[in-house]
Design a protein around this motif. Structure first.
Motif, mmCIF file in Angstrom:
data_model
loop_
_atom_site.group_PDB
_atom_site.id
_atom_site.type_symbol
_atom_site.label_atom_id
_atom_site.label_comp_id
_atom_site.label_asym_id
_atom_site.label_seq_id
_atom_site.Cartn_x
_atom_site.Cartn_y
_atom_site.Cartn_z
ATOM 1 N N LEU A 39 0.831 -1.200 0.000
ATOM 2 C CA LEU A 39 0.000 0.000 0.000
ATOM 3 C C LEU A 39 0.867 1.253 0.000
ATOM 4 O O LEU A 39 0.597 2.213 -0.721
ATOM 5 C CB LEU A 39 -0.936 0.006 1.213
ATOM 6 N N GLY A 40 1.919 1.249 0.800
ATOM 7 C CA GLY A 40 2.818 2.397 0.875
ATOM 8 C C GLY A 40 3.525 2.667 -0.441
ATOM 9 O O GLY A 40 3.745 3.829 -0.806
ATOM 10 N N PHE A 41 3.874 1.615 -1.151
ATOM 11 C CA PHE A 41 4.517 1.797 -2.456
ATOM 12 C C PHE A 41 3.553 2.496 -3.414
ATOM 13 O O PHE A 41 3.923 3.431 -4.117
ATOM 14 C CB PHE A 41 4.971 0.451 -3.024
ATOM 15 N N LEU A 68 10.447 -2.932 6.919
ATOM 16 C CA LEU A 68 10.045 -1.688 6.267
ATOM 17 C C LEU A 68 11.239 -0.749 6.102
ATOM 18 O O LEU A 68 11.438 -0.154 5.043
ATOM 19 C CB LEU A 68 8.929 -1.006 7.057
ATOM 20 N N MET A 69 12.048 -0.624 7.135
ATOM 21 C CA MET A 69 13.219 0.250 7.055
ATOM 22 C C MET A 69 14.230 -0.279 6.032
ATOM 23 O O MET A 69 14.824 0.495 5.275
ATOM 24 C CB MET A 69 13.861 0.417 8.427
ATOM 25 N N LEU A 70 14.419 -1.594 5.996
ATOM 26 C CA LEU A 70 15.333 -2.181 5.011
ATOM 27 C C LEU A 70 14.799 -2.001 3.594
ATOM 28 O O LEU A 70 15.566 -1.697 2.669
ATOM 29 C CB LEU A 70 15.549 -3.670 5.312
ATOM 30 N N ALA A 86 16.545 -0.012 0.577
ATOM 31 C CA ALA A 86 16.779 -0.660 -0.715
ATOM 32 C C ALA A 86 16.209 0.174 -1.857
ATOM 33 O O ALA A 86 16.848 0.317 -2.912
ATOM 34 C CB ALA A 86 16.176 -2.064 -0.722
ATOM 35 N N LEU A 87 15.025 0.735 -1.659
ATOM 36 C CA LEU A 87 14.442 1.593 -2.693
ATOM 37 C C LEU A 87 15.277 2.854 -2.904
ATOM 38 O O LEU A 87 15.489 3.278 -4.039
ATOM 39 C CB LEU A 87 13.005 1.979 -2.329
ATOM 40 N N ALA A 112 18.248 1.863 -4.845
ATOM 41 C CA ALA A 112 17.855 1.535 -6.222
ATOM 42 C C ALA A 112 17.594 2.785 -7.055
ATOM 43 O O ALA A 112 17.799 2.780 -8.271
ATOM 44 C CB ALA A 112 16.620 0.637 -6.218
ATOM 45 N N PHE A 113 17.143 3.857 -6.386
ATOM 46 C CA PHE A 113 16.867 5.099 -7.098
ATOM 47 C C PHE A 113 18.055 6.062 -7.063
ATOM 48 O O PHE A 113 17.900 7.250 -7.319
ATOM 49 C CB PHE A 113 15.595 5.767 -6.552
ATOM 50 N N GLY A 114 19.241 5.550 -6.742
ATOM 51 C CA GLY A 114 20.463 6.316 -6.892
ATOM 52 C C GLY A 114 20.984 7.054 -5.675
ATOM 53 O O GLY A 114 22.001 7.732 -5.762
ATOM 54 N N GLN A 115 20.312 6.938 -4.539
ATOM 55 C CA GLN A 115 20.834 7.573 -3.334
ATOM 56 C C GLN A 115 21.931 6.711 -2.735
ATOM 57 O O GLN A 115 21.918 5.483 -2.866
ATOM 58 C CB GLN A 115 19.742 7.742 -2.274
#
Length: 130
Positions: free
Chosen positions: A20-22, A82-84, A88-89, A92-95
């Motif tokens: 849902l959060g995604f 959730l924190m992991l 990971a996101l 994955a998005f370059g941070q």
């Protein structure tokens, strides 16, 4: 119920809220944030997420004789996952890890983190033993 069962409940709780959060996070990031800013967007999303977490958590613990320890394991597992997943996101998005952690120095991620902590505590508040 054993700790293994509490871990499974934590995984199910995490998965439901992460999904849902995604979805809501995508809407927030793409549509709300550009129009109203990051903090108001998070402030609008947070009650929806916590309301959903309350309902999902309640359904997962309903009818189960969970000790306080088992509920703590459930919430802790869900929070850690959730924190992991959030990390990971971000990666994955370059941070970088440093950039991700530094983002918590700003109000919108701080509000989000407060909500995530409450999400992790909900199993302790929901379905209390009589």
């Amino acid at each position: 119920m054993g700790m293994r069962h509490a871990l499974r409940l934590g995984l199910a709780y995490f998965a439901a809220i992460f999904g849902l959060g995604f979805l809501l996070g995508t809407v927030r990031t793409l549509f709300l944030e550009p129009r109203i800013g990051a903090l108001p967007a998070v402030a609008l999303e947070l009650p929806v997420m916590l309301g959903a977490a309350w309902v999902i958590c309640g359904r997962l613990v309903r009818g189960r004789d969970l000790t306080t320890g088992a509920r703590a394991v459930m919430g802790g597992t869900a929070f850690a996952l959730l924190m992991l997943a959030e990390l990971a996101l971000a990666l994955a998005f370059g941070q970088t890890l440093t950039q991700h952690l530094q983002s918590y120095a700003t109000p919108a991620p701080q509000l989000g983190l407060a909500g995530q902590i409450l999400f992790g505590l909900l199993p302790l508040l929901s379905g209390r033993r009589a």
